[in-house]
Design an enzyme around this catalytic site. Sequence first.
Site, PDB file in Angstrom:
ATOM      1  N   THR A  40       0.822  -1.214   0.000  1.00 33.45           N
ATOM      2  CA  THR A  40       0.000   0.000   0.000  1.00 33.45           C
ATOM      3  C   THR A  40       0.855   1.262   0.000  1.00 33.45           C
ATOM      4  OG1 THR A  40      -0.173  -0.223   2.408  1.00 33.45           O
ATOM      5  CG2 THR A  40      -1.985  -1.098   1.092  1.00 33.45           C
ATOM      6  N   HIS A  45       7.988   0.768   6.912  1.00 36.00           N
ATOM      7  CA  HIS A  45       8.529   1.561   8.015  1.00 36.00           C
ATOM      8  C   HIS A  45       8.890   0.613   9.151  1.00 36.00           C
ATOM      9  CE1 HIS A  45       4.671   1.155  10.089  1.00 36.00           C
ATOM     10  NE2 HIS A  45       4.055   1.688   9.050  1.00 36.00           N
ATOM     11  N   HIS A  48       6.551  -2.076  10.438  1.00 37.10           N
ATOM     12  CA  HIS A  48       6.432  -3.295   9.628  1.00 37.10           C
ATOM     13  C   HIS A  48       7.541  -4.290   9.943  1.00 37.10           C
ATOM     14  CE1 HIS A  48       4.376  -0.574   6.461  1.00 37.10           C
ATOM     15  NE2 HIS A  48       3.449  -1.314   7.020  1.00 37.10           N
ATOM     16  N   LYS A  82      -7.989  -0.683  10.863  1.00 37.99           N
ATOM     17  CA  LYS A  82      -8.494   0.522  10.213  1.00 37.99           C
ATOM     18  C   LYS A  82      -9.927   0.801  10.640  1.00 37.99           C
ATOM     19  CE  LYS A  82      -4.760   1.201   7.875  1.00 37.99           C
ATOM     20  NZ  LYS A  82      -3.887   2.344   8.165  1.00 37.99           N
ATOM     21  N   ARG A  86     -10.122   1.626   3.266  1.00 38.09           N
ATOM     22  CA  ARG A  86      -8.898   2.110   2.650  1.00 38.09           C
ATOM     23  C   ARG A  86      -9.188   2.690   1.270  1.00 38.09           C
ATOM     24  NH1 ARG A  86      -3.901  -0.085   4.626  1.00 38.09           N
ATOM     25  NH2 ARG A  86      -4.203  -1.638   6.278  1.00 38.09           N
ATOM     26  N   GLN A 169      -6.615 -13.955   2.311  1.00 38.10           N
ATOM     27  CA  GLN A 169      -5.411 -14.264   3.083  1.00 38.10           C
ATOM     28  C   GLN A 169      -5.370 -15.745   3.464  1.00 38.10           C
ATOM     29  OE1 GLN A 169      -4.178 -11.346   5.981  1.00 38.10           O
ATOM     30  NE2 GLN A 169      -3.261 -12.896   7.304  1.00 38.10           N
ATOM     31  N   ASP A 190      -3.122  -7.750  15.212  1.00 37.59           N
ATOM     32  CA  ASP A 190      -4.407  -7.525  14.551  1.00 37.59           C
ATOM     33  C   ASP A 190      -4.682  -8.550  13.448  1.00 37.59           C
ATOM     34  OD1 ASP A 190      -2.495  -6.664  12.762  1.00 37.59           O
ATOM     35  OD2 ASP A 190      -3.437  -4.731  12.332  1.00 37.59           O
ATOM     36  N   LYS A 227       2.295   4.715  20.708  1.00 34.38           N
ATOM     37  CA  LYS A 227       2.612   3.705  19.705  1.00 34.38           C
ATOM     38  C   LYS A 227       4.034   3.877  19.207  1.00 34.38           C
ATOM     39  CE  LYS A 227       0.598   1.493  15.617  1.00 34.38           C
ATOM     40  NZ  LYS A 227      -0.497   1.538  14.631  1.00 34.38           N
ATOM     41  N   LYS A 230       6.613   6.104  15.434  1.00 39.69           N
ATOM     42  CA  LYS A 230       6.238   7.386  14.862  1.00 39.69           C
ATOM     43  C   LYS A 230       7.038   8.503  15.529  1.00 39.69           C
ATOM     44  CE  LYS A 230       2.750   5.815  12.313  1.00 39.69           C
ATOM     45  NZ  LYS A 230       2.620   5.977  10.872  1.00 39.69           N
ATOM     46  N   THR A 231       7.303   9.573  14.771  1.00 42.05           N
ATOM     47  CA  THR A 231       7.914  10.776  15.315  1.00 42.05           C
ATOM     48  C   THR A 231       7.048  11.955  14.900  1.00 42.05           C
ATOM     49  OG1 THR A 231       9.248  11.289  13.356  1.00 42.05           O
ATOM     50  CG2 THR A 231      10.188   9.733  14.949  1.00 42.05           C
TER      51      THR A 231
END
Length: 417
Positions: A40, A45, A48, A82, A86, A169, A190, A227, A230-231
């Site tokens: 996607t 990042h 992942h 989500k 999406r 899946q 998840d 979480k 992230k920054t």
Amino acid sequence: MDVLSELKWRGAINQVTDAEGLKNTIENETIGAYVGIDPTGDSMHIGHLIPFMILKRLQLAGVRPVIVIGGATGSIGDPSGKKQERKLLDQSAVDQNVQKITGQMERLFGKDGFTVTNNKNWLGEMTLLDFLRDYGKLFPINVMLAKDVVASRLEAGISFTEFTYQILQSIDFHHLWKNEHVRLQIGGSDQWGNITGGIDLIHRLEGNDAQAYGLTVPLLLKADGTKFGKTEGGAIWLDPVKTTPFEFYQFWLNTADNDVEKMLKYFTFLSEETIAELMDEMQNDAAKRTAQVRLAQEVTSFVHGEQAVKTAELMTSILFGNGDVSQLTVEEVATLAGNVPTFKQDGNKIGLLDLIVAAGLETSKTAARRAVKDGAIRINGVQIKDDTAEIDPQSKYDGQYIIVKRGKKKWAVGVLN
């Protein structure tokens, strides 16, 4: 210790189906284990990276890694985690993302001893009638509705497209079970419902004795409950263009003391003894940040290679220490330019005060003159105290760059036209 015991010690297991059966299977067979990722975006990042670290540990224990890049499922969208539908990508964007993520996987796992595949190869060949007849009839609606990933979206709404994602899946798991001897699927917390759906499908098609296992990793939170990954500037990407190796290194170097042991366990291959020694050192002298330095070195090396570590450490010593920019190569100055403000400059000689203003380090020549008199200005690493000096921008770095520094922390790199 065996690999599952090690994963447990590292805090990397959230749920596992039949842990004893999985342990015996790993010890007695050469099996495949897989992690899937939907393309996607054009880069992973560090969030992942967590299940792929487990896959790498399993690879070192003799399990064959199989990576599924969802060229088909990426066109649909996984509803997991989500709150709303999406935005669908067009096929050309998906195909470009597949290519870039495949390259990242090859850097992490090497090109030998693992399989990277695209589920478009089998899902893309399936007709709608095949899907409904061969698989749709095996998934009771009441069971699908009870899955957390669907139940959490019922009030807000979920399309039939995303509703069927768990079937796709599951088909992936069965396909790999048959064709790649995959017996284990790994995913984030998840993904539990999707993974167990695949195990159920394998049992329906291959019998209840068929070996198929699932393992999920816990959601990684920092000590303050926020979480991980992230920054303020956004995600920390594995793509060196989106997040430079220096920025990547700095992210790990800035890990809080309360989080560093957890991150060492999750993201490095250091032994229990080595991590214990690092934590003892931190307890004795936290200011040295020995554990954070080792964490930054290990993860940056794994993702970007040893040379990236050396360059990141050089940039760190320059920007935050007493490193000598006069000895930098042109390539290293280019890296510096990617991490500090830059400005355009022609190759003609220019007065020092004009150069300081052009670099944005002072707003006026009066303020620039004061900085020069205070000894705060360095050009290409050399302190200059003469406010009437003329500077030749092409005198160093092959005439491509000029480095201007004010004080200890204000930098600018001029890129010559």
